[in-house]
Design an enzyme around this catalytic site. Structure first.
Site, PDB file in Angstrom:
ATOM      1  N   SER A 122      23.467  97.266  94.943  1.00  0.00           N
ATOM      2  CA  SER A 122      23.820  97.738  93.538  1.00  0.00           C
ATOM      3  C   SER A 122      25.054  98.724  93.604  1.00  0.00           C
ATOM      4  O   SER A 122      24.922  99.334  94.641  1.00  0.00           O
ATOM      5  CB  SER A 122      22.405  98.406  93.190  1.00  0.00           C
ATOM      6  OG  SER A 122      21.335  97.494  93.246  1.00  0.00           O
ATOM      7  N   GLU A 238      12.699  88.791  98.162  1.00  0.00           N
ATOM      8  CA  GLU A 238      11.990  89.998  97.564  1.00  0.00           C
ATOM      9  C   GLU A 238      10.858  89.804  96.830  1.00  0.00           C
ATOM     10  O   GLU A 238       9.978  90.797  96.302  1.00  0.00           O
ATOM     11  CB  GLU A 238      13.032  91.344  97.216  1.00  0.00           C
ATOM     12  CG  GLU A 238      13.584  91.702  98.248  1.00  0.00           C
ATOM     13  CD  GLU A 238      14.927  92.657  97.786  1.00  0.00           C
ATOM     14  OE1 GLU A 238      15.310  93.671  98.504  1.00  0.00           O
ATOM     15  OE2 GLU A 238      15.457  92.372  96.630  1.00  0.00           O
TER      16      GLU A 238
HETATM   17  C1  LIG Z   1      12.781 101.963  94.253  1.00  0.00           C
HETATM   18  C2  LIG Z   1      13.976 101.165  94.282  1.00  0.00           C
HETATM   19  C3  LIG Z   1      14.624 100.969  95.345  1.00  0.00           C
HETATM   20  C4  LIG Z   1      16.101 100.176  95.177  1.00  0.00           C
HETATM   21  N1  LIG Z   1      16.585  99.910  96.586  1.00  0.00           N
HETATM   22  C5  LIG Z   1      17.612  99.259  96.516  1.00  0.00           C
HETATM   23  C6  LIG Z   1      18.401  99.132  97.636  1.00  0.00           C
HETATM   24  O1  LIG Z   1      17.934  99.414  98.774  1.00  0.00           O
HETATM   25  N2  LIG Z   1      19.558  98.387  97.780  1.00  0.00           N
HETATM   26  C7  LIG Z   1      20.287  98.125  96.578  1.00  0.00           C
HETATM   27  O2  LIG Z   1      21.166  97.492  96.600  1.00  0.00           O
HETATM   28  N3  LIG Z   1      19.465  98.388  95.166  1.00  0.00           N
HETATM   29  C8  LIG Z   1      18.196  98.837  95.341  1.00  0.00           C
HETATM   30  N4  LIG Z   1      17.619  99.086  94.170  1.00  0.00           N
HETATM   31  C9  LIG Z   1      18.564  99.125  92.832  1.00  0.00           C
HETATM   32  C10 LIG Z   1      17.801  97.921  92.045  1.00  0.00           C
HETATM   33  O3  LIG Z   1      17.915  96.501  92.615  1.00  0.00           O
HETATM   34  C11 LIG Z   1      18.271  97.977  90.625  1.00  0.00           C
HETATM   35  O4  LIG Z   1      18.053  99.214  90.107  1.00  0.00           O
HETATM   36  C12 LIG Z   1      17.965  96.805  89.638  1.00  0.00           C
HETATM   37  O5  LIG Z   1      18.556  95.633  90.076  1.00  0.00           O
HETATM   38  C13 LIG Z   1      18.357  97.174  88.150  1.00  0.00           C
HETATM   39  O6  LIG Z   1      19.796  97.589  88.030  1.00  0.00           O
HETATM   40  P1  LIG Z   1      20.292  98.859  87.085  1.00  0.00           P
HETATM   41  O7  LIG Z   1      19.268  99.945  87.747  1.00  0.00           O
HETATM   42  O8  LIG Z   1      21.656  98.978  87.321  1.00  0.00           O
HETATM   43  O9  LIG Z   1      19.645  98.722  85.900  1.00  0.00           O
HETATM   44  P2  LIG Z   1      20.640  97.836  84.625  1.00  0.00           P
HETATM   45  O10 LIG Z   1      20.967  96.521  85.268  1.00  0.00           O
HETATM   46  O11 LIG Z   1      21.743  98.604  83.934  1.00  0.00           O
HETATM   47  O12 LIG Z   1      19.306  97.479  83.523  1.00  0.00           O
HETATM   48  C14 LIG Z   1      19.271  98.663  82.511  1.00  0.00           C
HETATM   49  C15 LIG Z   1      18.227  97.938  81.600  1.00  0.00           C
HETATM   50  O13 LIG Z   1      18.700  96.653  81.018  1.00  0.00           O
HETATM   51  C16 LIG Z   1      18.075  95.631  81.108  1.00  0.00           C
HETATM   52  N5  LIG Z   1      18.986  94.461  81.220  1.00  0.00           N
HETATM   53  C17 LIG Z   1      20.115  94.329  82.114  1.00  0.00           C
HETATM   54  N6  LIG Z   1      20.611  93.140  81.858  1.00  0.00           N
HETATM   55  C18 LIG Z   1      19.716  92.440  81.148  1.00  0.00           C
HETATM   56  C19 LIG Z   1      19.684  91.164  80.460  1.00  0.00           C
HETATM   57  N7  LIG Z   1      20.715  90.137  80.988  1.00  0.00           N
HETATM   58  N8  LIG Z   1      18.754  90.856  79.692  1.00  0.00           N
HETATM   59  C20 LIG Z   1      17.659  91.733  79.479  1.00  0.00           C
HETATM   60  N9  LIG Z   1      17.854  92.989  79.760  1.00  0.00           N
HETATM   61  C21 LIG Z   1      18.712  93.300  80.662  1.00  0.00           C
HETATM   62  C22 LIG Z   1      17.313  95.791  82.452  1.00  0.00           C
HETATM   63  O14 LIG Z   1      16.016  94.950  82.517  1.00  0.00           O
HETATM   64  C23 LIG Z   1      17.016  97.428  82.407  1.00  0.00           C
HETATM   65  O15 LIG Z   1      15.823  97.568  81.473  1.00  0.00           O
HETATM   66  C24 LIG Z   1      16.506  99.990  94.257  1.00  0.00           C
HETATM   67  C25 LIG Z   1      15.823 100.214  92.961  1.00  0.00           C
HETATM   68  C26 LIG Z   1      14.591 100.924  92.871  1.00  0.00           C
HETATM   69  C27 LIG Z   1      13.906 101.365  91.606  1.00  0.00           C
END
Ligand SMILES: Cc1cc2nc3c(=O)[nH]c(=O)nc-3n(C[C@H](O)[C@H](O)[C@H](O)COP(=O)(O)OP(=O)(O)OC[C@H]3O[C@@H](n4cnc5c(N)ncnc54)[C@H](O)[C@@H]3O)c2cc1C
Length: 362
Positions: A122, A238
């Protein structure tokens, strides 16, 4: 379907219980203390013969069916021991995409806990839309040079290695220009900044800034451009229920909550009890399908969604019983909020279910 233990499983369970009896209460199960000692816990489990159960024997696993992992999860929960560290996604990613040489070099340390890992997927502008990631890997002789910004990287503060996704071909279509690397975290050009979670945990994850860090070209996992299929293997893993087998933990928390209630149980608690039992049976069914050789593709999104609902139902029950006065129950509620985000958000799971299972949309 008969869900009772086979004689071998029962024997394993007894051996595990005996071992857990001896170490009960030694390791913290939550908060910063848990994260600080997670590596030690990993090695203790491994050395006692209780880690990497379903992974390949040649790399330090035991080649047992995944039901043994579920038995382990159940007994750890019953003994109030910490959960097992979740590394299955890495083992699956390496198993499918890494060369034999990389598997031999990295899988043993990953499994026995002598080397710690993190997942650098991410970025601030690339979470759900991972294919838009902007970290670059540029070839320079026998090495690649990395520039970019990763975020939400679990265990980044303690990791020796990172499974990193970076763009190697800016001209290729965006899914095809991404490659995966094993990069050393302890080197110049890698800066780790911890992130504090709302639950108070400060140790779990951080942001990682790469500014000229270097990685040998032969530490690319798979071929150039194979980063996207690898990412799909990893996130697919996962989302499988046997690796999401926290049902025993949920059931235990529900029982503990029930024992604290005087008079009628709040609706949230009753709902959590029903949901937990539903997930337990669902995981059992999936495991039995796995034993029959049935593999699941996009169905993993259903499992992830169900698991999220249950986790958050239990979180709501914890809040209903403990209010904001009990820090541990409040922490359980707060952490449950992360479940609908980590490993792909619930909205993304619904998109996958509607498109790839129900065939809706374009
Ligand atoms: C506890 C925890 C551990 C994690 N560990 C890791 C790790 O070790 N390595 C790593 O790489 N990442 C990690 N992550 C990150 C995680 O994979 C991302 O947070 C997740 O993929 C969402 O991305 P974002 O936070 O950028 O949210 P965004 O993608 O910005 O999403 C924001 C909101 O928009 C919605 N949204 C986005 N696109 C769409 C769509 N096309 N249709 C409908 N809704 C949409 C989402 O559902 C969300 O509600 C971790 C996250 C958490 C919470």
């Amino acid at each position: 379907m008969d869900y009772r233990d086979s004689p071998e499983e029962a024997q394993f369970r007894t051996r595990l219980r005996d071992w857990l009896d001896g170490i009960a209460g030694t390791f913290p199960t939550s908060g910063d203390e848990y994260w600080a000692r997670q590596g030690e816990w990993h090695r203790a489990l491994y050395e006692a013969g209780f880690f990497g159960l379903s992974w390949p024997r040649e790399f330090g696993g035991q080649d047992l069916p995944p039901v043994y992992d579920v038995i382990l999860d159940e007994e750890l929960a019953v003994a109030s021991a910490p959960p097992r560290p979740g590394l299955g996604y890495l083992v699956a990613g390496f198993g499918r995409h890494a060369s034999r040489q990389l598997q031999q070099r990295f899988l043993p340390g990953m499994i026995n806990g002598s080397e710690r890992w993190c997942q650098g997927f991410s970025e601030p502008g690339a979470g759900s839309d991972l294919a838009s990631l902007r970290t670059t890997a540029t070839r320079d002789g026998d090495e690649y040079v990395i520039h970019g910004h990763k975020i939400w990287t679990s265990y980044s503060d303690v990791a020796d290695w990172c499974l990193l996704l970076a763009r190697t071909d800016p001209d290729a279509p965006r899914h095809k220009g991404i490659s995966a690397f094993v990069i050393a975290m302890k080197q110049p050009g890698v800066e780790q900044r911890p992130l504090k979670m709302i639950s108070g945990v400060t140790k779990e994850f951080g942001q990682v800034l790469f500014d000229g860090a270097r990685v040998p070209a032969d530490q690319m996992v798979g071929e150039p451009g194979e980063g996207w299929p690898l990412a799909m293997t990893v996130v697919g893993h996962e989302r499988e229920p046997s690796t999401l087998g926290f049902t025993a933990r949920y059931a235990k928390l529900v029982r503990q909550l029930a024992s604290r209630v005087d008079g009628p149980a709040p609706d949230e608690l009753a709902w959590a009890a029903v949901q937990t039992e539903m997930l337990r049976l669902h995981v059992r069914r999936r495991l039995s399908e796995q034993l029959d050789g049935i593999t699941h593709g996009p169905d993993g999104s259903l499992d992830k969604l169900l698991m999220t609902w249950v986790d958050q139902a239990v979180g709501h029950a914890a809040l209903a019983v403990g209010g904001t006065r009990d820090p541990e129950l409040l922490g359980a509620y707060m952490y449950s909020r992360a479940q609908s985000v980590m490993g792909g958000t619930s909205q993304i799971q619904k998109n996958i279910i509607s498109g790839r299972i129900l065939g809706l949309g374009a």
